[in-house]
Design a protein around this motif. Structure first.
Motif, PDB file in Angstrom:
ATOM      1  N   GLU A 105      45.057  -4.881 -64.253  1.00 13.66           N
ATOM      2  CA  GLU A 105      44.856  -6.091 -63.458  1.00 13.66           C
ATOM      3  C   GLU A 105      45.235  -7.345 -64.241  1.00 13.66           C
ATOM      4  OE1 GLU A 105      44.172  -6.218 -60.317  1.00 13.66           O
ATOM      5  OE2 GLU A 105      44.033  -4.034 -60.207  1.00 13.66           O
ATOM      6  N   GLY A 106      45.015  -7.323 -65.541  1.00  7.17           N
ATOM      7  CA  GLY A 106      45.372  -8.483 -66.352  1.00  7.17           C
ATOM      8  C   GLY A 106      46.861  -8.738 -66.398  1.00  7.17           C
ATOM      9  N   ILE A 107      47.663  -7.696 -66.194  1.00  7.69           N
ATOM     10  CA  ILE A 107      49.110  -7.859 -66.161  1.00  7.69           C
ATOM     11  C   ILE A 107      49.610  -8.128 -64.750  1.00  7.69           C
ATOM     12  CG2 ILE A 107      51.310  -6.697 -66.604  1.00  7.69           C
ATOM     13  CD1 ILE A 107      49.949  -5.140 -68.829  1.00  7.69           C
ATOM     14  N   LEU A 108      49.082  -7.397 -63.778  1.00  3.90           N
ATOM     15  CA  LEU A 108      49.576  -7.523 -62.411  1.00  3.90           C
ATOM     16  C   LEU A 108      49.242  -8.862 -61.768  1.00  3.90           C
ATOM     17  CD1 LEU A 108      48.871  -3.980 -60.912  1.00  3.90           C
ATOM     18  CD2 LEU A 108      51.010  -4.900 -61.799  1.00  3.90           C
ATOM     19  N   LEU A 109      48.289  -9.600 -62.299  1.00  3.63           N
ATOM     20  CA  LEU A 109      47.969 -10.892 -61.678  1.00  3.63           C
ATOM     21  C   LEU A 109      49.097 -11.904 -61.849  1.00  3.63           C
ATOM     22  CD1 LEU A 109      46.915 -13.206 -64.000  1.00  3.63           C
ATOM     23  CD2 LEU A 109      45.065 -11.566 -64.156  1.00  3.63           C
ATOM     24  N   PHE A 110      50.059 -11.634 -62.757  1.00  2.14           N
ATOM     25  CA  PHE A 110      51.224 -12.502 -62.917  1.00  2.14           C
ATOM     26  C   PHE A 110      52.398 -12.058 -62.052  1.00  2.14           C
ATOM     27  CE2 PHE A 110      49.103 -13.155 -67.070  1.00  2.14           C
ATOM     28  CZ  PHE A 110      48.973 -14.526 -67.013  1.00  2.14           C
ATOM     29  N   SER A 111      52.192 -11.084 -61.190  1.00  2.00           N
ATOM     30  CA  SER A 111      53.289 -10.575 -60.374  1.00  2.00           C
ATOM     31  C   SER A 111      53.804 -11.637 -59.416  1.00  2.00           C
ATOM     32  CB  SER A 111      52.836  -9.344 -59.583  1.00  2.00           C
ATOM     33  OG  SER A 111      53.836  -8.910 -58.702  1.00  2.00           O
ATOM     34  N   ALA A 112      55.134 -11.671 -59.240  1.00  3.02           N
ATOM     35  CA  ALA A 112      55.745 -12.631 -58.316  1.00  3.02           C
ATOM     36  C   ALA A 112      55.487 -12.263 -56.863  1.00  3.02           C
ATOM     37  CB  ALA A 112      57.258 -12.697 -58.556  1.00  3.02           C
ATOM     38  N   GLU A 113      55.097 -11.012 -56.606  1.00  2.00           N
ATOM     39  CA  GLU A 113      54.823 -10.576 -55.236  1.00  2.00           C
ATOM     40  C   GLU A 113      53.412 -10.920 -54.776  1.00  2.00           C
ATOM     41  OE1 GLU A 113      58.387  -9.462 -56.023  1.00  2.00           O
ATOM     42  OE2 GLU A 113      56.825  -8.598 -57.272  1.00  2.00           O
ATOM     43  N   GLY A 114      52.628 -11.533 -55.627  1.00  5.57           N
ATOM     44  CA  GLY A 114      51.267 -11.886 -55.261  1.00  5.57           C
ATOM     45  C   GLY A 114      50.267 -11.166 -56.134  1.00  5.57           C
ATOM     46  N   SER A 115      49.013 -11.522 -55.977  1.00  3.11           N
ATOM     47  CA  SER A 115      47.959 -10.944 -56.795  1.00  3.11           C
ATOM     48  C   SER A 115      46.740 -10.677 -55.932  1.00  3.11           C
ATOM     49  CB  SER A 115      47.595 -11.887 -57.948  1.00  3.11           C
ATOM     50  OG  SER A 115      46.465 -11.412 -58.648  1.00  3.11           O
ATOM     51  N   ALA A 116      45.913  -9.752 -56.412  1.00 11.38           N
ATOM     52  CA  ALA A 116      44.674  -9.470 -55.698  1.00 11.38           C
ATOM     53  C   ALA A 116      43.690 -10.623 -55.802  1.00 11.38           C
ATOM     54  CB  ALA A 116      44.036  -8.185 -56.241  1.00 11.38           C
ATOM     55  N   PHE A 117      43.920 -11.529 -56.766  1.00  8.47           N
ATOM     56  CA  PHE A 117      43.056 -12.688 -56.949  1.00  8.47           C
ATOM     57  C   PHE A 117      43.671 -13.902 -56.250  1.00  8.47           C
ATOM     58  CE2 PHE A 117      42.632  -9.818 -60.541  1.00  8.47           C
ATOM     59  CZ  PHE A 117      41.264  -9.596 -60.549  1.00  8.47           C
ATOM     60  N   CYS A 118      42.833 -14.816 -55.855  1.00  3.57           N
ATOM     61  CA  CYS A 118      43.267 -15.959 -55.049  1.00  3.57           C
ATOM     62  C   CYS A 118      43.621 -17.165 -55.910  1.00  3.57           C
ATOM     63  CB  CYS A 118      42.176 -16.329 -54.043  1.00  3.57           C
ATOM     64  SG  CYS A 118      41.769 -15.001 -52.890  1.00  3.57           S
ATOM     65  N   PHE A 119      44.118 -16.937 -57.102  1.00  3.33           N
ATOM     66  CA  PHE A 119      44.501 -18.034 -57.971  1.00  3.33           C
ATOM     67  C   PHE A 119      45.988 -18.320 -57.799  1.00  3.33           C
ATOM     68  CE2 PHE A 119      40.988 -16.180 -60.696  1.00  3.33           C
ATOM     69  CZ  PHE A 119      40.049 -17.099 -60.250  1.00  3.33           C
ATOM     70  N   LYS A 120      46.319 -19.579 -57.596  1.00  4.00           N
ATOM     71  CA  LYS A 120      47.716 -19.975 -57.450  1.00  4.00           C
ATOM     72  C   LYS A 120      48.254 -20.662 -58.697  1.00  4.00           C
ATOM     73  CE  LYS A 120      47.620 -20.423 -52.405  1.00  4.00           C
ATOM     74  NZ  LYS A 120      47.870 -21.328 -51.258  1.00  4.00           N
ATOM     75  N   SER A 121      47.409 -21.386 -59.406  1.00  3.41           N
ATOM     76  CA  SER A 121      47.873 -22.086 -60.598  1.00  3.41           C
ATOM     77  C   SER A 121      48.011 -21.111 -61.761  1.00  3.41           C
ATOM     78  CB  SER A 121      46.904 -23.201 -60.968  1.00  3.41           C
ATOM     79  OG  SER A 121      45.650 -22.671 -61.351  1.00  3.41           O
ATOM     80  N   ARG A 122      49.035 -21.336 -62.566  1.00  2.82           N
ATOM     81  CA  ARG A 122      49.259 -20.460 -63.709  1.00  2.82           C
ATOM     82  C   ARG A 122      48.145 -20.585 -64.736  1.00  2.82           C
ATOM     83  NH1 ARG A 122      53.010 -17.345 -65.919  1.00  2.82           N
ATOM     84  NH2 ARG A 122      53.102 -17.206 -68.192  1.00  2.82           N
ATOM     85  N   LYS A 123      47.552 -21.777 -64.844  1.00  6.85           N
ATOM     86  CA  LYS A 123      46.476 -21.975 -65.804  1.00  6.85           C
ATOM     87  C   LYS A 123      45.288 -21.077 -65.486  1.00  6.85           C
ATOM     88  CE  LYS A 123      43.770 -25.647 -67.992  1.00  6.85           C
ATOM     89  NZ  LYS A 123      43.480 -27.109 -67.992  1.00  6.85           N
ATOM     90  N   SER A 124      44.955 -20.962 -64.212  1.00  2.00           N
ATOM     91  CA  SER A 124      43.842 -20.096 -63.809  1.00  2.00           C
ATOM     92  C   SER A 124      44.174 -18.628 -64.059  1.00  2.00           C
ATOM     93  CB  SER A 124      43.519 -20.316 -62.329  1.00  2.00           C
ATOM     94  OG  SER A 124      43.138 -21.655 -62.085  1.00  2.00           O
ATOM     95  N   LYS A 125      45.433 -18.251 -63.817  1.00  2.00           N
ATOM     96  CA  LYS A 125      45.841 -16.871 -64.066  1.00  2.00           C
ATOM     97  C   LYS A 125      45.789 -16.538 -65.557  1.00  2.00           C
ATOM     98  CE  LYS A 125      48.843 -16.402 -60.029  1.00  2.00           C
ATOM     99  NZ  LYS A 125      50.220 -16.130 -59.540  1.00  2.00           N
ATOM    100  N   VAL A 126      46.188 -17.505 -66.383  1.00  2.00           N
ATOM    101  CA  VAL A 126      46.149 -17.268 -67.831  1.00  2.00           C
ATOM    102  C   VAL A 126      44.720 -17.085 -68.303  1.00  2.00           C
ATOM    103  CG1 VAL A 126      46.581 -18.341 -70.067  1.00  2.00           C
ATOM    104  CG2 VAL A 126      48.334 -18.431 -68.299  1.00  2.00           C
ATOM    105  N   ARG A 127      43.800 -17.894 -67.785  1.00  2.00           N
ATOM    106  CA  ARG A 127      42.398 -17.745 -68.174  1.00  2.00           C
ATOM    107  C   ARG A 127      41.837 -16.402 -67.732  1.00  2.00           C
ATOM    108  NH1 ARG A 127      39.897 -23.774 -66.759  1.00  2.00           N
ATOM    109  NH2 ARG A 127      40.941 -24.883 -68.486  1.00  2.00           N
ATOM    110  N   LEU A 128      42.180 -15.973 -66.522  1.00  2.00           N
ATOM    111  CA  LEU A 128      41.720 -14.665 -66.066  1.00  2.00           C
ATOM    112  C   LEU A 128      42.359 -13.546 -66.893  1.00  2.00           C
ATOM    113  CD1 LEU A 128      40.028 -13.114 -64.031  1.00  2.00           C
ATOM    114  CD2 LEU A 128      41.971 -13.165 -62.454  1.00  2.00           C
ATOM    115  N   HIS A 129      43.590 -13.752 -67.321  1.00  2.00           N
ATOM    116  CA  HIS A 129      44.251 -12.792 -68.198  1.00  2.00           C
ATOM    117  C   HIS A 129      43.490 -12.663 -69.522  1.00  2.00           C
ATOM    118  CE1 HIS A 129      47.556 -10.531 -70.008  1.00  2.00           C
ATOM    119  NE2 HIS A 129      47.512 -11.352 -71.036  1.00  2.00           N
ATOM    120  N   TRP A 130      43.072 -13.792 -70.083  1.00  2.00           N
ATOM    121  CA  TRP A 130      42.245 -13.752 -71.298  1.00  2.00           C
ATOM    122  C   TRP A 130      40.994 -12.923 -71.070  1.00  2.00           C
ATOM    123  CZ3 TRP A 130      42.028 -19.699 -72.570  1.00  2.00           C
ATOM    124  CH2 TRP A 130      43.313 -20.144 -72.907  1.00  2.00           C
ATOM    125  N   PHE A 131      40.327 -13.178 -69.955  1.00  2.00           N
ATOM    126  CA  PHE A 131      39.067 -12.492 -69.649  1.00  2.00           C
ATOM    127  C   PHE A 131      39.287 -10.987 -69.532  1.00  2.00           C
ATOM    128  CE2 PHE A 131      35.985 -10.920 -66.466  1.00  2.00           C
ATOM    129  CZ  PHE A 131      34.812 -11.188 -67.151  1.00  2.00           C
TER     130      PHE A 131
END
Length: 266
Positions: A105-131
């Motif tokens: 999930e930490g990798i797939l949230l950066f997918s260009a086809e969308g993510s299971a999480f409702c984050f649109k900003s890259r900053k939020s995705k990066v923080r979730l990736h850290w987590f």
């Protein structure tokens, strides 16, 4: 009479009917339904625009299937191991949570086809990736601790199978990859000479290697005595193939994101 003479001697002005088309801006491939001479393929490997919608939906379906496979594999392994019945029973649970779920999930949230999480900003995705990657380190270290404790209690030797050897290598690579991620977060503080895009490329490439190592380790775990005694027949072959599908999706995502797109000439 003067009006007729002035009209006759008036200079004729011819208006050209030729139309001048402004050049297309760089990077645009379709203007008013016309294809440019050179374009960059939006799908990377030369598929036509007629196939583009099908290609997009197939990629979205593959992404959804990767999410379901990672979560389903984690839940099934957790149920099969019956956590709490022994020290060893916690090892498959922790490792599947770490690599099949959190790392995927930490990798797939950066997918260009969308993510299971409702984050649109890259900053939020990066923080979730850290987590997610922090959970990978915690869960994998916990799983290793349970495995070592189980071996010590049963007085069995350590690191005698390919699964255990590759598992140690995967854990070491995971720690190194986390250190590389810290370098991306604080490049100026650590006084690193490579530019940020290069660090991101190295981080993504090493992350793909770590994920493939984890996939092979999970596949080798299915050849263990415990798993073969628990799952047999056709179900065992299905479990053997399941971890490979998210790995293909992750590999496709990373290569498409960081490899240059090819020019296509008409």
């Amino acid at each position: 009479m003067s009006r007729c003479v002035s009209a006759a001697h008036a200079p004729r002005v011819s208006v050209s009917t030729q139309r001048f088309h402004a050049p297309e801006p760089a990077g645009s491939s379709w203007v008013s339904g016309m294809r440019s001479d050179v374009e960059y393929s939006p799908v990377g490997e030369g598929l036509g625009m007629r196939d583009f919608w099908l290609y997009v939906w197939l990629r979205r379906a593959a992404l959804l299937a990767a999410h379901v496979t990672g979560l389903g594999l984690t839940l099934i392994i957790s149920l099969l191991s019956r956590p709490g019945t022994s020290l060893f029973s916690w090892h498959p649970v922790c490792m599947s949570v770490a690599y099949c779920l959190c790392m995927t999930e930490g990798i797939l949230l950066f997918s260009a086809e969308g993510s299971a999480f409702c984050f649109k900003s890259r900053k939020s995705k990066v923080r979730l990736h850290w987590f997610c990657q922090a959970l990978v380190l915690i869960a994998s270290a916990t799983g290793l601790g349970f495995m070592v404790a189980s071996k010590n209690v049963s007085e069995r030797q350590h690191l005698v199978t390919w699964h255990s050897l590759l598992g140690i290598g995967t854990l070491a690579a995971t720690v190194l990859q986390a250190a590389c991620g810290i370098c991306i977060v604080f490049p100026k503080l650590l006084r690193l000479s490579p530019s940020l895009p290069k660090l991101q490329l190295y981080h993504a490439t090493c992350g793909l290697v770590v994920y493939l190592l984890a996939t092979v380790t999970v596949v080798l775990a299915m050849f263990s005595d415990w798993f073969q005694a628990t799952v047999k027949g056709v179900a065992w072959w299905a479990f053997l193939l399941l971890p490979l599908f998210p790995a293909l999706v992750v590999m496709n995502q990373i290569t498409n994101a960081f490899l240059p797109r090819k020019k296509i000439t008409s």
